[in-house]
Scaffold this motif. Structure first.
Motif, PDB file in Angstrom:
ATOM      1  N   ASP A 256      50.096  40.884  41.490  1.00 22.56           N
ATOM      2  CA  ASP A 256      49.480  42.186  41.227  1.00 22.56           C
ATOM      3  C   ASP A 256      48.027  42.286  41.675  1.00 22.56           C
ATOM      4  OD1 ASP A 256      51.787  43.280  40.000  1.00 22.56           O
ATOM      5  OD2 ASP A 256      51.333  42.157  38.173  1.00 22.56           O
ATOM      6  N   SER A 257      47.505  41.215  42.276  1.00 18.99           N
ATOM      7  CA  SER A 257      46.105  41.254  42.698  1.00 18.99           C
ATOM      8  C   SER A 257      45.822  40.505  43.991  1.00 18.99           C
ATOM      9  CB  SER A 257      45.207  40.685  41.594  1.00 18.99           C
ATOM     10  OG  SER A 257      45.473  39.304  41.395  1.00 18.99           O
ATOM     11  N   GLY A 258      46.619  39.509  44.314  1.00 12.35           N
ATOM     12  CA  GLY A 258      46.326  38.645  45.454  1.00 12.35           C
ATOM     13  C   GLY A 258      45.525  37.422  45.063  1.00 12.35           C
ATOM     14  N   GLU A 259      45.213  37.264  43.766  1.00 12.52           N
ATOM     15  CA  GLU A 259      44.489  36.079  43.315  1.00 12.52           C
ATOM     16  C   GLU A 259      45.362  34.836  43.474  1.00 12.52           C
ATOM     17  OE1 GLU A 259      43.004  36.455  39.383  1.00 12.52           O
ATOM     18  OE2 GLU A 259      41.528  37.999  39.891  1.00 12.52           O
ATOM     19  N   ILE A 260      44.767  33.772  43.999  1.00  8.60           N
ATOM     20  CA  ILE A 260      45.465  32.497  44.132  1.00  8.60           C
ATOM     21  C   ILE A 260      45.140  31.655  42.903  1.00  8.60           C
ATOM     22  CG2 ILE A 260      45.783  30.432  45.539  1.00  8.60           C
ATOM     23  CD1 ILE A 260      46.739  33.074  46.834  1.00  8.60           C
ATOM     24  N   LEU A 261      46.165  31.369  42.115  1.00 12.60           N
ATOM     25  CA  LEU A 261      45.977  30.609  40.879  1.00 12.60           C
ATOM     26  C   LEU A 261      46.004  29.107  41.122  1.00 12.60           C
ATOM     27  CD1 LEU A 261      48.275  32.714  38.526  1.00 12.60           C
ATOM     28  CD2 LEU A 261      45.827  33.004  38.973  1.00 12.60           C
ATOM     29  N   ALA A 262      46.679  28.696  42.185  1.00 15.76           N
ATOM     30  CA  ALA A 262      46.714  27.279  42.560  1.00 15.76           C
ATOM     31  C   ALA A 262      47.110  27.186  44.021  1.00 15.76           C
ATOM     32  CB  ALA A 262      47.691  26.497  41.693  1.00 15.76           C
ATOM     33  N   MET A 263      46.571  26.181  44.697  1.00 18.90           N
ATOM     34  CA  MET A 263      46.898  25.941  46.109  1.00 18.90           C
ATOM     35  C   MET A 263      46.684  24.461  46.379  1.00 18.90           C
ATOM     36  SD  MET A 263      45.136  27.548  49.562  1.00 18.90           S
ATOM     37  CE  MET A 263      45.932  29.153  49.430  1.00 18.90           C
ATOM     38  N   THR A 439      53.341  46.804  47.127  1.00 16.60           N
ATOM     39  CA  THR A 439      51.959  46.811  47.632  1.00 16.60           C
ATOM     40  C   THR A 439      51.594  45.455  48.235  1.00 16.60           C
ATOM     41  OG1 THR A 439      51.276  48.436  45.967  1.00 16.60           O
ATOM     42  CG2 THR A 439      49.526  47.175  47.056  1.00 16.60           C
ATOM     43  N   LEU A 440      51.065  45.487  49.442  1.00 19.26           N
ATOM     44  CA  LEU A 440      50.612  44.269  50.115  1.00 19.26           C
ATOM     45  C   LEU A 440      49.129  44.074  49.838  1.00 19.26           C
ATOM     46  CD1 LEU A 440      51.406  41.967  52.142  1.00 19.26           C
ATOM     47  CD2 LEU A 440      50.524  43.471  53.950  1.00 19.26           C
ATOM     48  N   TYR A 441      48.769  42.942  49.238  1.00 20.20           N
ATOM     49  CA  TYR A 441      47.385  42.633  48.903  1.00 20.20           C
ATOM     50  C   TYR A 441      46.829  41.560  49.825  1.00 20.20           C
ATOM     51  CZ  TYR A 441      47.657  45.172  44.450  1.00 20.20           C
ATOM     52  OH  TYR A 441      47.780  46.144  43.489  1.00 20.20           O
ATOM     53  N   ARG A 442      45.490  41.540  49.920  1.00 19.57           N
ATOM     54  CA  ARG A 442      44.818  40.445  50.619  1.00 19.57           C
ATOM     55  C   ARG A 442      44.590  39.304  49.622  1.00 19.57           C
ATOM     56  NH1 ARG A 442      42.471  40.868  55.206  1.00 19.57           N
ATOM     57  NH2 ARG A 442      41.990  43.092  54.975  1.00 19.57           N
ATOM     58  N   PRO A 443      44.987  38.088  49.956  1.00 18.67           N
ATOM     59  CA  PRO A 443      44.787  36.966  49.020  1.00 18.67           C
ATOM     60  C   PRO A 443      43.316  36.530  48.992  1.00 18.67           C
ATOM     61  CG  PRO A 443      45.680  36.159  51.077  1.00 18.67           C
ATOM     62  CD  PRO A 443      45.642  37.654  51.201  1.00 18.67           C
ATOM     63  N   TYR A 444      42.888  35.982  47.857  1.00 19.14           N
ATOM     64  CA  TYR A 444      41.518  35.471  47.779  1.00 19.14           C
ATOM     65  C   TYR A 444      41.412  34.367  46.737  1.00 19.14           C
ATOM     66  CZ  TYR A 444      41.027  38.863  43.865  1.00 19.14           C
ATOM     67  OH  TYR A 444      41.167  39.587  42.705  1.00 19.14           O
ATOM     68  N   VAL A 445      40.384  33.513  46.917  1.00 18.05           N
ATOM     69  CA  VAL A 445      40.203  32.363  46.018  1.00 18.05           C
ATOM     70  C   VAL A 445      38.872  32.393  45.275  1.00 18.05           C
ATOM     71  CG1 VAL A 445      41.715  30.868  47.366  1.00 18.05           C
ATOM     72  CG2 VAL A 445      39.264  30.895  47.865  1.00 18.05           C
ATOM     73  N   VAL A 446      37.950  33.281  45.650  1.00 15.58           N
ATOM     74  CA  VAL A 446      36.685  33.404  44.928  1.00 15.58           C
ATOM     75  C   VAL A 446      36.689  34.713  44.153  1.00 15.58           C
ATOM     76  CG1 VAL A 446      34.186  33.707  45.131  1.00 15.58           C
ATOM     77  CG2 VAL A 446      35.342  31.948  46.478  1.00 15.58           C
ATOM     78  N   LYS A 447      36.518  34.594  42.851  1.00 15.50           N
ATOM     79  CA  LYS A 447      36.624  35.739  41.951  1.00 15.50           C
ATOM     80  C   LYS A 447      35.266  36.390  41.680  1.00 15.50           C
ATOM     81  CE  LYS A 447      38.452  36.736  37.316  1.00 15.50           C
ATOM     82  NZ  LYS A 447      39.024  36.117  36.086  1.00 15.50           N
ATOM     83  N   GLU A 448      34.238  35.539  41.486  1.00 20.29           N
ATOM     84  CA  GLU A 448      32.920  36.064  41.149  1.00 20.29           C
ATOM     85  C   GLU A 448      31.824  35.218  41.788  1.00 20.29           C
ATOM     86  OE1 GLU A 448      32.271  36.136  36.954  1.00 20.29           O
ATOM     87  OE2 GLU A 448      34.123  37.230  36.514  1.00 20.29           O
ATOM     88  N   ILE A 449      30.659  35.857  41.974  1.00 13.06           N
ATOM     89  CA  ILE A 449      29.430  35.152  42.336  1.00 13.06           C
ATOM     90  C   ILE A 449      28.457  35.361  41.182  1.00 13.06           C
ATOM     91  CG2 ILE A 449      27.507  34.997  43.966  1.00 13.06           C
ATOM     92  CD1 ILE A 449      29.420  36.124  46.099  1.00 13.06           C
ATOM     93  N   ARG A 450      27.931  34.256  40.638  1.00 15.75           N
ATOM     94  CA  ARG A 450      27.084  34.337  39.453  1.00 15.75           C
ATOM     95  C   ARG A 450      25.689  33.793  39.698  1.00 15.75           C
ATOM     96  NH1 ARG A 450      30.798  32.167  34.369  1.00 15.75           N
ATOM     97  NH2 ARG A 450      32.359  33.863  34.369  1.00 15.75           N
ATOM     98  N   ASP A 451      24.752  34.297  38.898  1.00 17.04           N
ATOM     99  CA  ASP A 451      23.394  33.770  38.868  1.00 17.04           C
ATOM    100  C   ASP A 451      23.413  32.497  38.016  1.00 17.04           C
ATOM    101  OD1 ASP A 451      20.690  33.192  38.319  1.00 17.04           O
ATOM    102  OD2 ASP A 451      20.128  35.295  38.479  1.00 17.04           O
ATOM    103  N   PRO A 452      23.019  31.346  38.592  1.00 18.99           N
ATOM    104  CA  PRO A 452      23.101  30.090  37.823  1.00 18.99           C
ATOM    105  C   PRO A 452      22.121  30.021  36.655  1.00 18.99           C
ATOM    106  CG  PRO A 452      21.951  29.733  39.893  1.00 18.99           C
ATOM    107  CD  PRO A 452      22.484  31.132  39.943  1.00 18.99           C
ATOM    108  N   ARG A 453      21.081  30.859  36.673  1.00 18.12           N
ATOM    109  CA  ARG A 453      20.074  30.797  35.608  1.00 18.12           C
ATOM    110  C   ARG A 453      20.569  31.397  34.301  1.00 18.12           C
ATOM    111  NH1 ARG A 453      15.461  33.936  38.715  1.00 18.12           N
ATOM    112  NH2 ARG A 453      17.329  35.201  39.072  1.00 18.12           N
ATOM    113  N   ASN A 454      21.306  32.489  34.403  1.00 17.05           N
ATOM    114  CA  ASN A 454      21.723  33.170  33.182  1.00 17.05           C
ATOM    115  C   ASN A 454      23.221  33.450  33.105  1.00 17.05           C
ATOM    116  OD1 ASN A 454      22.035  35.288  35.024  1.00 17.05           O
ATOM    117  ND2 ASN A 454      20.027  36.179  34.533  1.00 17.05           N
TER     118      ASN A 454
END
Length: 584
Positions: A256-263, A439-454
């Motif tokens: 339902d999203s294209g998220e890769i849970l394991a590879m 629905t055809l989704y684009r797969p991806y392996v990075v969900k978020e980019i975070r600030d390491p400080r907070n």
């Protein structure tokens, strides 16, 4: 006594030389203090000036929970020796050898060099050591031996998700995986400090200091679930060893999203010990996105979906299985003799090649080609397919016929996954479109980019739709029902899981010879692709083994492994078991 003419000449010559020397000194002073003064001052200031680069901290890589750190930055050390202060090279070499894992002879050679004053004690590959090793070395109290602090990378889970992560080598270069794909984000920006030094190399009193702080790298939160990834790799190790396969791969995706849970891919390496385990061209290939091979019967899902959507599939209609003549060539079912006259539904359950050849003939080349393209593979009349666009480096795109119109035999064999080459990730996304209703989704392996400080989320990846309504929801539902029948009544029975209604398709594809002159005897890729629960899929799972020994059928080799992965994944996701019976 009057001076002789000779003595006079000598005196004049000496005097002349003195005048010339004095003139040269005066001219030189004039040259230095006037004409060359600016240049020399600049050179002197450069020698007084110290510019030091301040390295940023590389961002961490976390699993989807944000709690499990898969990769992070740590302080590491290079052990060095001041050879002028070193008192006993033989003793130092003997004591350092087991701690640095460097042969004693090599260390002794480095510690007795005459051409340098100091030397870093390195070995081929990873020569940086941890704080713990450094502390042990310092406790030896070897005069002249000292540590140099340097940035290092730590992979806390060993080989887990190695091909997805990649690694950072000794030169600080990112190699493979998200380390390479997102290097600029992870790396950050260097800082700098500059000041004037005195004769002892220390900062001169009251000298101005310029400081530009580094910008540390961002953290990445992956779509991977560390627990699911662990289970997948454990199953893949077991099945690879059981069948002594040349290679293997497994993918778990959210349809339902294209998220890769394991590879995972085998053979693999340990990014924490890459210098000892990584072999380019052998275990560095992420088979999930880079291997291209004939998919075999798993590709029949596309053909049956196209046939249902176009209204040429009648589940109850019958046909004679076994063989069919196409363009002067006889194409046979995988068991050579077939099952007599059977329905098309049973043809799907039993993976009859003849059934799918007949469906392709009903569709025609143009229509089947269009559906293959709609499912994300690209046009088979071109030379290469289309990449999924997954955010990992070096994705392949499949290999096709590169001409139109297709020959009748090419249309026929493409219908059951022969004569074309695709990648595992392409198949996973195509089947995900069936699982999610079209629905055809684009797969991806990075969900978020975070600030390491907070820990603040700076960017969040959202599911990206490539194409809506690849097929209708009703067509997708009918295909899911047929694929459930493959598991309960056909070749995929060993993928079934008690309490979960698994649907899927087996694949057994013969490998072509390297010179392209036909198929290699006894060499197959055995695979299974499926999803569960069948009526409302939560996960799509793909498993493939390259050249398994002892058995070659996808239903025997890959299906049980896929079933085990599905069971463990759904339990990990806390998906409730169905009350339905296994035969439903």
């Amino acid at each position: 006594m009057n001076p002789t003419p000779t003595s006079k000449k000598r005196s004049l010559l000496v005097g002349l030389l003195c005048v010339l020397l004095l003139t040269a000194v005066i001219f030189r002073l004039f040259w230095i203090q006037t004409i060359k003064a600016s240049e020399l001052r600049q050179r002197a200031e450069k020698s007084w000036q110290v510019n030091r680069v301040i390295e940023p901290v590389r961002g961490s890589i976390l699993d989807r929970s944000g709690e499990v750190q898969l990769a992070g930055s740590v302080d590491k050390y290079v052990i060095a020796a001041d050879l002028n202060r070193l008192e006993n090279p033989q003793k130092a070499a003997r004591q350092l050898s087991p701690l640095l894992n460097i042969p004693e002879k090599q260390l002794l050679k480095d510690l007795t060099r005459k051409d340098v004053r100091q030397v870093e004690l390195r070995k081929k590959g990873d020569y940086k050591v941890s704080r713990e090793v450094t502390d042990k070395i310092m406790k030896l109290d070897l005069k002249g031996i000292y540590p140099i602090k340097t940035p290092g990378r730590q992979y806390n889970e060993g080989k887990l998700a190695a091909h997805v992560l990649g690694f950072v080598n000794m030169a600080g270069k990112a190699v493979g995986g998200v380390e390479q794909q997102y290097d600029k984000i992870l790396r950050g920006q260097r800082g700098e400090i500059s000041f004037k030094k005195d004769g002892q190399g220390m900062q001169a009193p009251n000298s101005a200091e310029e400081y530009r702080p580094p910008k540390d790298g961002r953290d990445l939160v992956l779509t991977l679930d560390a627990n699911i990834q662990y289970h997948v790799e454990k199953v893949l190790d077991e099945v690879s060893a059981r069948y002594d396969s040349e290679g293997a791969t497994a993918i778990v995706a959210d349809p339902d999203s294209g998220e890769i849970l394991a590879m995972a891919s085998r053979p693999t390496f340990n990014p924490a010990q890459y210098s000892a385990t990584y072999e380019a061209g052998k275990n560095n290939i992420n088979r999930a996105i880079r291997t291209q091979y004939e998919p075999g019967s798993t590709f029949k899902i596309v053909t049956v979906a196209a046939a249902i959507e176009e209204g040429v599939f009648d589940a109850d209609a019958k046909f004679p299985s076994g063989s069919i003549r196409v363009g002067g060539r006889v194409l046979r079912d995988w068991n050579e003799q077939g099952w007599g006259e059977i329905t098309y539904a049973k043809g799907v359950y039993l993976s009859s090649n003849v059934a799918f050849v007949r469906l392709a003939q009903e569709l025609g080349a143009d229509v089947l080609t269009r559906y293959i393209d709609r499912f994300g593979f690209g046009r088979i009349t071109e030379s290469h397919g289309r990449q999924t666009g997954i955010d990992l480096p070096l994705e392949e795109n499949g290999v096709f016929y590169n001409h139109a119109p297709l020959h009748p035999t090419e249309l026929a064999t493409a219908a059951f996954g022969q004569g074309i080459a695709v990648t595992p990730i392409q198949q996973v996304m195509a089947v995900s479109a069936i699982a999610n209703g079209g629905t055809l989704y684009r797969p991806y392996v990075v969900k978020e980019i975070r600030d390491p400080r907070n820990g603040k989320t700076l960017k969040q990846k959202k599911p990206e739709e490539i194409r809506k309504e690849v097929v209708s929801e009703e067509t997708a539902r009918q295909v899911r029902k047929l694929l459930r029948g493959v598991v309960t009544k056909g070749t995929g029975s060993k993928a079934d899981v008690a309490g979960y209604r698994v649907a899927g398709k087996t694949g057994t594809a013969q490998k072509p010879k390297e010179d392209g002159s036909g198929y290699a005897t006894g060499k197959y890729v055995a695979s299974f692709i499926g999803f569960a629960p069948a009526d409302d899929p939560e996960v799509v799972v793909y498993v493939a083994l390259d050249e398994p020994e002892g058995s070659t059928h996808g239903g025997t080799v890959a299906a049980p492994a896929a079933g085990e992965i599905i069971a463990k994944t759904l339990r990990e996701m806390e998906v409730p078991k169905s009350e339905q019976k296994k035969s439903d």
